[in-house]
Motif scaffolding. Sequence first.
Motif, short mmCIF file in Angstrom:
data_model
loop_
_atom_site.label_atom_id
_atom_site.label_comp_id
_atom_site.label_asym_id
_atom_site.label_seq_id
_atom_site.Cartn_x
_atom_site.Cartn_y
_atom_site.Cartn_z
N UNK A 1 0.84 -1.23 -0.13
CA UNK A 1 -0.08 0.14 0.00
C UNK A 1 0.98 1.09 0.01
N UNK A 2 0.73 2.16 -0.91
CA UNK A 2 1.36 3.25 -1.01
C UNK A 2 0.75 4.40 -0.02
N UNK A 3 1.46 5.51 0.08
CA UNK A 3 1.37 6.66 0.95
C UNK A 3 0.40 7.47 0.07
N UNK A 4 -1.04 7.75 0.32
CA UNK A 4 -1.78 8.76 -0.67
C UNK A 4 -1.84 10.10 0.09
N UNK A 5 -2.17 11.07 -0.79
CA UNK A 5 -2.10 12.25 -0.12
C UNK A 5 -2.85 12.41 1.00
N UNK B 1 -1.66 4.06 9.01
CA UNK B 1 -1.31 2.66 8.95
C UNK B 1 -2.41 1.82 8.06
N UNK B 2 -1.98 0.52 8.31
CA UNK B 2 -2.78 -0.49 7.42
C UNK B 2 -2.06 -1.13 6.34
N UNK B 3 -2.66 -1.63 5.22
CA UNK B 3 -2.03 -2.31 3.96
C UNK B 3 -3.06 -2.92 3.22
N UNK B 4 -2.39 -3.28 2.19
CA UNK B 4 -3.00 -4.47 1.13
C UNK B 4 -2.81 -5.69 1.45
N UNK B 5 -3.98 -6.57 1.15
CA UNK B 5 -3.89 -8.04 1.37
C UNK B 5 -4.80 -8.64 0.42
N UNK B 6 -4.42 -10.07 0.51
CA UNK B 6 -5.40 -10.89 -0.17
C UNK B 6 -6.16 -11.90 0.62
N UNK C 1 -6.98 -2.35 4.30
CA UNK C 1 -7.07 -1.88 5.87
C UNK C 1 -6.41 -0.48 5.84
N UNK C 2 -7.21 0.36 6.38
CA UNK C 2 -6.60 1.82 6.63
C UNK C 2 -6.97 1.99 7.74
N UNK C 3 -5.85 2.34 8.97
CA UNK C 3 -6.12 2.93 10.19
C UNK C 3 -6.12 4.53 10.08
N UNK C 4 -7.37 4.91 10.50
CA UNK C 4 -7.43 6.59 10.43
C UNK C 4 -7.69 7.12 11.53
N UNK C 5 -6.84 8.11 12.05
CA UNK C 5 -7.06 8.78 13.13
C UNK C 5 -7.92 9.87 13.15
N UNK C 6 -8.93 10.30 13.94
CA UNK C 6 -9.81 11.25 13.86
C UNK C 6 -9.19 12.55 14.45
N UNK C 7 -9.60 13.85 14.34
CA UNK C 7 -9.30 14.78 15.13
C UNK C 7 -10.75 15.44 15.87
#
Length: 321
Positions: free
Chosen positions: A56-60, A293-298, A168-174
């Motif tokens: 998984x790359x870093x997106x903007x 965080x997170x990643x790509x999986x199969x 999977x994307x680990x996303x912190x809220x503000x």
Amino acid sequence: MSSLDFAATDRASVEATFRSLDEAIAGSEVTVAVGASLFDGRFGFQALRPRRLGTMPAFPNDVLDARQCHGDILVQVCAAESGEAERVSQRLAGATSRWLRPRWSIGGFRDENSATKDGRPSTRDLFGFREGAGNPDVNDPKLMDQLVWVQPGSDEPAWTAGGTYQVVRLIRFAPSLWDAESVARQETVIGRTKRDGSPLGRLGETTPFDYSSDPTGQTIALDAHIRRANPRRPETDQNRILRRGYSYRRNAENPRDEGLIFICFQQDLERGFATVQRRLNGQALDKYILPFGGGYYFVLPGPTHRPGDYAGKALIDAARA
């Protein structure tokens, strides 16, 4: 949810791990997926890598922490009660500790605290909005075959048929920023009402709509989350993904470390998640979230009921062939 790496470098250890996982999860709701690193050459799986599986790359707007990304294997344990999920997780850890070492883990929850008018359970994220609206219908086998499941006879390795790609994307809220906004502003950012999830200007969460009658964003802003995620044009139907999110809260010394464990499934990572994510670049919601965080999986094809079968057997058999 736990991501783990192999401590060993022989294929027998991978097979033993898959078998032990399968025995430990009998009767439990567990998803087992593999990351791109499993196909890096240690186990002779290079030629068997799912064709669309990468790192998984870093997106903007991402600030990815390498310590909380990727991994050889991803194990997701689900249960109605947190205690049961913890017991299954401990059983899995005990069964595989000989071969696997932890990489990262996170616990999540879903408070299915309401229902839509047609009786479907709903849940709210920690920003207070209903989650999952607009998902493709999981009860439509033809649609799932088009959008989610890898099909036999495709350009993928034969062993992957019946599996799917997981993001999977680990996303912190503000929360302090979000809570300072009026409900009206929050609804503008999302594009839906907070009360019942209806698209702005419409009645009902599942009301069909398109944006042709609102080309300048007078009703639903052009940078609203739902408009960016799915422009609802015929050519974007193929980009739909099956989403299932979980909220998280952690770190006792900082109780406001909270957010979303975003999970989605699709037949093609580029056609699905990656395309949607690029459309989201510049959305109004970016101010209030931080993917870290997170990643790509199969996701491994599910085992059959034949004696001796287990999740991962198709990959092991293909490697032996």
